[in-house]
Design a protein around this motif. Sequence first.
Motif, mmCIF file in Angstrom:
data_model
loop_
_atom_site.group_PDB
_atom_site.id
_atom_site.type_symbol
_atom_site.label_atom_id
_atom_site.label_comp_id
_atom_site.label_asym_id
_atom_site.label_seq_id
_atom_site.Cartn_x
_atom_site.Cartn_y
_atom_site.Cartn_z
ATOM 1 N N VAL A 10 32.923 30.771 41.728
ATOM 2 C CA VAL A 10 32.367 32.143 41.413
ATOM 3 C C VAL A 10 33.771 32.995 41.305
ATOM 4 O O VAL A 10 34.574 32.798 42.295
ATOM 5 N N ILE A 11 33.973 33.380 40.124
ATOM 6 C CA ILE A 11 35.226 34.184 39.912
ATOM 7 C C ILE A 11 35.108 35.653 40.232
ATOM 8 O O ILE A 11 35.792 36.603 40.739
ATOM 9 N N PRO A 27 33.821 45.443 38.525
ATOM 10 C CA PRO A 27 34.857 46.270 39.154
ATOM 11 C C PRO A 27 36.133 45.320 39.755
ATOM 12 O O PRO A 27 35.819 44.027 40.076
ATOM 13 N N ARG A 28 37.231 45.822 39.632
ATOM 14 C CA ARG A 28 38.429 45.128 39.998
ATOM 15 C C ARG A 28 38.428 44.236 41.436
ATOM 16 O O ARG A 28 38.569 43.175 41.541
ATOM 17 N N ASP A 29 37.844 44.983 42.042
ATOM 18 C CA ASP A 29 37.667 44.692 43.716
ATOM 19 C C ASP A 29 36.633 43.568 43.802
ATOM 20 O O ASP A 29 36.458 43.077 44.970
ATOM 21 N N ALA A 30 35.765 43.236 42.885
ATOM 22 C CA ALA A 30 34.652 42.555 42.960
ATOM 23 C C ALA A 30 35.203 41.186 42.265
ATOM 24 O O ALA A 30 34.217 39.733 42.245
ATOM 25 N N TRP A 32 37.957 37.880 42.358
ATOM 26 C CA TRP A 32 38.644 37.162 43.232
ATOM 27 C C TRP A 32 39.956 36.810 42.592
ATOM 28 O O TRP A 32 40.482 36.097 41.779
ATOM 29 N N SER A 33 40.962 37.710 42.978
ATOM 30 C CA SER A 33 42.188 37.807 42.416
ATOM 31 C C SER A 33 43.087 36.585 42.604
ATOM 32 O O SER A 33 44.107 36.106 41.916
ATOM 33 N N HIS A 54 44.409 38.173 31.712
ATOM 34 C CA HIS A 54 44.585 37.406 32.830
ATOM 35 C C HIS A 54 44.348 36.150 32.392
ATOM 36 O O HIS A 54 43.182 35.867 31.746
ATOM 37 N N THR A 55 44.937 35.097 33.026
ATOM 38 C CA THR A 55 44.624 33.748 32.844
ATOM 39 C C THR A 55 43.991 33.192 34.014
ATOM 40 O O THR A 55 44.387 33.648 35.054
#
Length: 94
Positions: A10-11, A27-30, A32-33, A54-55
Amino acid sequence: MATAKWNGAVIAESDDTVVVEGNHYFPRDAVWSKYLTSSETTSHCPWKGDASYHTLVVNGETNEDAAWFYPTPKEKAAEIKDRIAFWKGVEVTT
């Protein structure tokens, strides 16, 4: 709830996505960085502005430029500021 998955992981997951042109912007905070790495790729949309990418790196596999975002979207696309969308085989389900 929208979920983005790729290569068995899950990304991103959120019940607060914005859908633009058929793409869910999470949302960026949702997101997984830990799965994101920076990319030098950029593109331009006449009404949204300049996109950055982003890759994804998941379980030892790489998906080049599979996530994109608009750091400073144009006014008409303000709702996608600080949000990330996916393509290139990333499965988004709702």
